[in-house]
Design a protein around this motif. Structure first.
Motif, mmCIF file in Angstrom:
data_model
loop_
_atom_site.group_PDB
_atom_site.id
_atom_site.type_symbol
_atom_site.label_atom_id
_atom_site.label_comp_id
_atom_site.label_asym_id
_atom_site.label_seq_id
_atom_site.Cartn_x
_atom_site.Cartn_y
_atom_site.Cartn_z
ATOM 1 N N GLY A 77 0.792 -1.221 0.000
ATOM 2 C CA GLY A 77 0.000 0.000 0.000
ATOM 3 C C GLY A 77 0.820 1.264 0.000
ATOM 4 O O GLY A 77 0.264 2.372 0.017
ATOM 5 N N LYS A 106 -5.468 -9.507 -7.682
ATOM 6 C CA LYS A 106 -6.754 -8.807 -7.640
ATOM 7 C C LYS A 106 -6.615 -7.398 -7.075
ATOM 8 O O LYS A 106 -7.347 -6.477 -7.471
ATOM 9 C CB LYS A 106 -7.745 -9.623 -6.797
ATOM 10 C CG LYS A 106 -9.164 -9.109 -6.833
ATOM 11 C CD LYS A 106 -10.087 -10.038 -6.060
ATOM 12 C CE LYS A 106 -11.532 -9.548 -6.091
ATOM 13 N NZ LYS A 106 -12.436 -10.457 -5.352
ATOM 14 N N SER A 107 -5.673 -7.209 -6.161
ATOM 15 C CA SER A 107 -5.476 -5.892 -5.539
ATOM 16 C C SER A 107 -4.820 -4.895 -6.488
ATOM 17 O O SER A 107 -4.736 -3.698 -6.172
ATOM 18 C CB SER A 107 -4.595 -6.027 -4.295
ATOM 19 O OG SER A 107 -3.341 -6.607 -4.628
ATOM 20 N N ASP A 108 -4.363 -5.354 -7.662
ATOM 21 C CA ASP A 108 -3.713 -4.529 -8.678
ATOM 22 C C ASP A 108 -2.566 -3.708 -8.077
ATOM 23 O O ASP A 108 -2.606 -2.473 -8.035
ATOM 24 C CB ASP A 108 -4.725 -3.591 -9.338
ATOM 25 C CG ASP A 108 -4.228 -3.058 -10.686
ATOM 26 O OD1 ASP A 108 -3.046 -3.264 -11.017
ATOM 27 O OD2 ASP A 108 -5.025 -2.410 -11.399
ATOM 28 N N PRO A 109 -1.508 -4.386 -7.620
ATOM 29 C CA PRO A 109 -0.407 -3.697 -6.941
ATOM 30 C C PRO A 109 0.318 -2.660 -7.790
ATOM 31 O O PRO A 109 0.845 -1.680 -7.254
ATOM 32 C CB PRO A 109 0.542 -4.837 -6.544
ATOM 33 C CG PRO A 109 0.161 -5.984 -7.407
ATOM 34 C CD PRO A 109 -1.298 -5.851 -7.661
ATOM 35 N N VAL A 112 -1.720 0.474 -7.554
ATOM 36 C CA VAL A 112 -1.551 1.058 -6.213
ATOM 37 C C VAL A 112 -0.226 1.817 -6.143
ATOM 38 O O VAL A 112 -0.160 2.946 -5.644
ATOM 39 C CB VAL A 112 -1.598 -0.033 -5.127
ATOM 40 C CG1 VAL A 112 -1.252 0.563 -3.758
ATOM 41 C CG2 VAL A 112 -2.977 -0.683 -5.081
#
Length: 261
Positions: A77, A106-109, A112
């Protein structure tokens, strides 16, 4: 005469003990680090982690300073990227590096990381994504002062990394770092002797294994710290288990690229 010898012995013993304690304790944070931690613009999701992450002490341990070029490996993050950015200042650079092997999460790092780089005041941050062990081009050799990874080194060994070579990654980092540069790894400890057996199920790794892998690439261990150690953690639970989450036994290792490798 006997009294004098006893006194000298006591003084020497105290000095040795003091040196041992100092070696295990990160240096005090300087004003730049303190200001970065105290920045009112840090998001709540970051500051809420401060109690368990000890950011001032860890950034001091990393040796990151004004003007440095830093790589934050697997930035998540952006917690550490946001701290390194003001510390290196306008003459420095922070690369938020997302291994290509996790870009499809899925969090699309990658998105981010790009969002963190786009935040106001983050002009010195750049989001990058390449395969984990991709060898850097010669023009990038000896360009970084510090490479940092927090609680992610164990993941480099997991099956979802699609067979990426950890040895290749460490060798690439060795090439990227300047002579005298630092490679800092903080991670969840597995039980002594477990090696890589718990990287995927418990998300832990034996610090002795990390040392062996990194030293194999040519690094030397510069310092380790017990600041985040937790004797109450018996190393049997997954790090996300509520019983140990935020209270795991973690190790801090700082390796150095020799000036004359």
């Amino acid at each position: 005469m006997k009294s004098t010898l006893v006194t000298v012995t006591v003084v020497l013993a105290a000095a040795v003990l003091s040196a041992a304690v100092t070696a295990a304790t990160p240096p005090p944070a300087n004003r730049a680090i303190a200001a970065a931690v105290a920045d009112a613009h840090r998001p709540a999701k970051d500051t809420e982690q401060d109690a368990v992450r000890r950011p001032a002490e860890l950034v001091a341990f990393s040796k990151v300073k004004a003007g440095d070029t830093v790589m934050d490996v697997w930035p998540g993050g952006g917690y550490w990227t946001r701290l390194f950015s003001p510390v290196v200042g306008p003459k420095g650079k922070v690369y938020a590096y997302v291994p290509a092997e996790i870009a499809g999460f899925k969090s699309d790092p990658v998105a981010v990381a790009k969002a963190v780089a786009a935040e106001p005041g983050r002009g010195n941050v750049k989001a990058v994504s390449d395969p984990l062990a991709q060898q850097p081009p010669p023009r990038m050799f000896n360009t970084f002062d510090v490479v940092w990874t927090f609680e992610n080194y164990h993941d480099f060994h997991d099956s979802f990394m699609k067979g990426a070579s950890v040895d290749g990654f460490n060798q690439a980092i060795f090439k990227l770092l300047k002579p005298g540069g630092y490679y800092v790894i903080v991670d969840h400890a597995a039980a002594k002797g477990q090696g890589l057996q718990n990287t995927e199920d418990l998300h832990r790794i034996d610090p002795a294994t990390v040392k062996a892998e990194v030293e194999k690439a040519g690094f030397v261990l510069d310092q380790e710290s017990s600041l985040l150690a937790s004797p109450a953690d018996d190393h049997t639970l997954k790090v996300f288990d509520p019983a140990v989450k935020g209270k795991t036994d973690r190790f801090m290792l700082r390796f150095k690229k020799p000036v004359n490798p």
